[in-house]
Design a protein around this motif. Sequence first.
Motif, PDB file in Angstrom:
ATOM      1  N   PRO A 266      -5.993  -8.275  -1.428  1.00 61.62           N
ATOM      2  CA  PRO A 266      -7.113  -7.855  -0.734  1.00 61.62           C
ATOM      3  C   PRO A 266      -8.253  -8.911  -0.672  1.00 61.62           C
ATOM      4  O   PRO A 266      -9.040  -8.587   0.050  1.00 61.62           O
ATOM      5  CB  PRO A 266      -7.274  -6.469  -1.152  1.00 61.62           C
ATOM      6  CG  PRO A 266      -5.812  -6.043  -1.550  1.00 61.62           C
ATOM      7  CD  PRO A 266      -5.509  -7.281  -2.600  1.00 61.62           C
TER       8      PRO A 266
ATOM      9  N   ALA B   6       0.968  -1.167  -0.073  1.00 60.90           N
ATOM     10  CA  ALA B   6       0.036   0.055  -0.052  1.00 60.90           C
ATOM     11  C   ALA B   6       0.752   1.260  -0.103  1.00 60.90           C
ATOM     12  O   ALA B   6       0.462   2.325  -0.643  1.00 60.90           O
ATOM     13  CB  ALA B   6      -0.827  -0.122   1.354  1.00 60.90           C
TER      14      ALA B   6
ATOM     15  N   PHE C  70      -5.304  -4.355  -5.117  1.00 62.03           N
ATOM     16  CA  PHE C  70      -4.400  -3.406  -5.114  1.00 62.03           C
ATOM     17  C   PHE C  70      -4.726  -2.479  -6.475  1.00 62.03           C
ATOM     18  O   PHE C  70      -4.263  -3.304  -7.472  1.00 62.03           O
ATOM     19  CB  PHE C  70      -2.972  -3.778  -4.602  1.00 62.03           C
ATOM     20  CG  PHE C  70      -2.862  -3.967  -3.335  1.00 62.03           C
ATOM     21  CD1 PHE C  70      -2.921  -2.968  -2.384  1.00 62.03           C
ATOM     22  CD2 PHE C  70      -2.511  -5.113  -2.765  1.00 62.03           C
ATOM     23  CE1 PHE C  70      -2.936  -3.285  -1.124  1.00 62.03           C
ATOM     24  CE2 PHE C  70      -2.305  -5.553  -1.489  1.00 62.03           C
ATOM     25  CZ  PHE C  70      -2.393  -4.542  -0.717  1.00 62.03           C
TER      26      PHE C  70
ATOM     27  N   VAL D 247      -5.220   3.708  -2.993  1.00 62.45           N
ATOM     28  CA  VAL D 247      -4.512   2.245  -2.810  1.00 62.45           C
ATOM     29  C   VAL D 247      -5.173   1.175  -3.518  1.00 62.45           C
ATOM     30  O   VAL D 247      -4.510   0.334  -4.178  1.00 62.45           O
ATOM     31  CB  VAL D 247      -4.003   2.013  -1.464  1.00 62.45           C
ATOM     32  CG1 VAL D 247      -3.456   0.467  -1.181  1.00 62.45           C
ATOM     33  CG2 VAL D 247      -2.849   2.979  -0.896  1.00 62.45           C
ATOM     34  N   LEU D 248      -6.398   1.050  -3.164  1.00 62.76           N
ATOM     35  CA  LEU D 248      -7.354  -0.141  -3.632  1.00 62.76           C
ATOM     36  C   LEU D 248      -7.976   0.259  -4.843  1.00 62.76           C
ATOM     37  O   LEU D 248      -8.631   1.427  -4.862  1.00 62.76           O
ATOM     38  CB  LEU D 248      -8.283  -0.441  -2.505  1.00 62.76           C
ATOM     39  CG  LEU D 248      -7.441  -1.109  -1.409  1.00 62.76           C
ATOM     40  CD1 LEU D 248      -8.443  -1.424  -0.112  1.00 62.76           C
ATOM     41  CD2 LEU D 248      -6.934  -2.242  -1.537  1.00 62.76           C
TER      42      LEU D 248
ATOM     43  N   LYS E   9       1.025   4.109  -2.990  1.00 65.08           N
ATOM     44  CA  LYS E   9       0.716   5.562  -2.715  1.00 65.08           C
ATOM     45  C   LYS E   9       1.982   6.525  -2.950  1.00 65.08           C
ATOM     46  O   LYS E   9       1.844   7.612  -3.513  1.00 65.08           O
ATOM     47  CB  LYS E   9       0.358   5.766  -1.024  1.00 65.08           C
ATOM     48  CG  LYS E   9      -0.439   6.865  -0.926  1.00 65.08           C
ATOM     49  CD  LYS E   9      -1.574   6.645  -1.422  1.00 65.08           C
ATOM     50  CE  LYS E   9      -2.392   8.143  -0.987  1.00 65.08           C
ATOM     51  NZ  LYS E   9      -3.726   8.191  -1.811  1.00 65.08           N
TER      52      LYS E   9
END
Length: 231
Positions: A126, A58, A88, A69-70, A62
């Motif tokens: 994720p 993450a 991601f 991030v997602l 960034k």
Amino acid sequence: MILRAFEKLPEEFRNDEVKRYYDILYKKRKSLVFKRITDIIISLFMIVLLLLPMLIIAILIKCTSKGPVLYKQERVTIYGKKFRILKFRSMQVGSDSCGELLTYKNDNRITKIGRVLRKLRLDELPQIFHVFTGKMSIVGTRPEVTKYVECYTPVMYATLLMPAGITSLASIKYKDEDRIIGEVDDPKKIDEIYTTEILPQKMKYNLKYIERFGFRRDMYLMMKTVKQVLF
């Protein structure tokens, strides 16, 4: 997971071709329950194990590109239910606004860190939270966007009798899907290649998975996925 009664399935599911696969799963109802229990245990373990690596990823996203991030996108899972899948972010913000839902070789929308994440399939991490909540399973048909589900033939709906998965035999076989599509950058041509060539072949593998569904098969596919990523 408790298998829904056939007569209570969505209308598009209630055909003879889907019934054949439904009967296979009905005979393995206990295995489906065990699959869900296994998903909960493994996903909880993986969430704890991967928290730090996911935090690092993450931070890298960034620091190397603008945007969240997602990445969230509507996908279809068991019984045709829609949900917002988490990944991601591996592409520039707004990349899907041009109408291209699939990527192709040398796609310039993909970020530098995104190429690494995609190659190692780390952008999918994720989704382990989806497994824990029951929207997905570790092994199962990769969730498609609504646009492609609408192209399903009657038998393809059988793949939605189980939760969508993070990995599958089809996703292993087509791990380099963008290479198959090649350098085509015309959205209409990409869609045509996917719906007429790639999707039908992937579905053959997904239906084969249902026919051979079982705990040992799931373990085999998990290990094969790890091996593919590492080597």
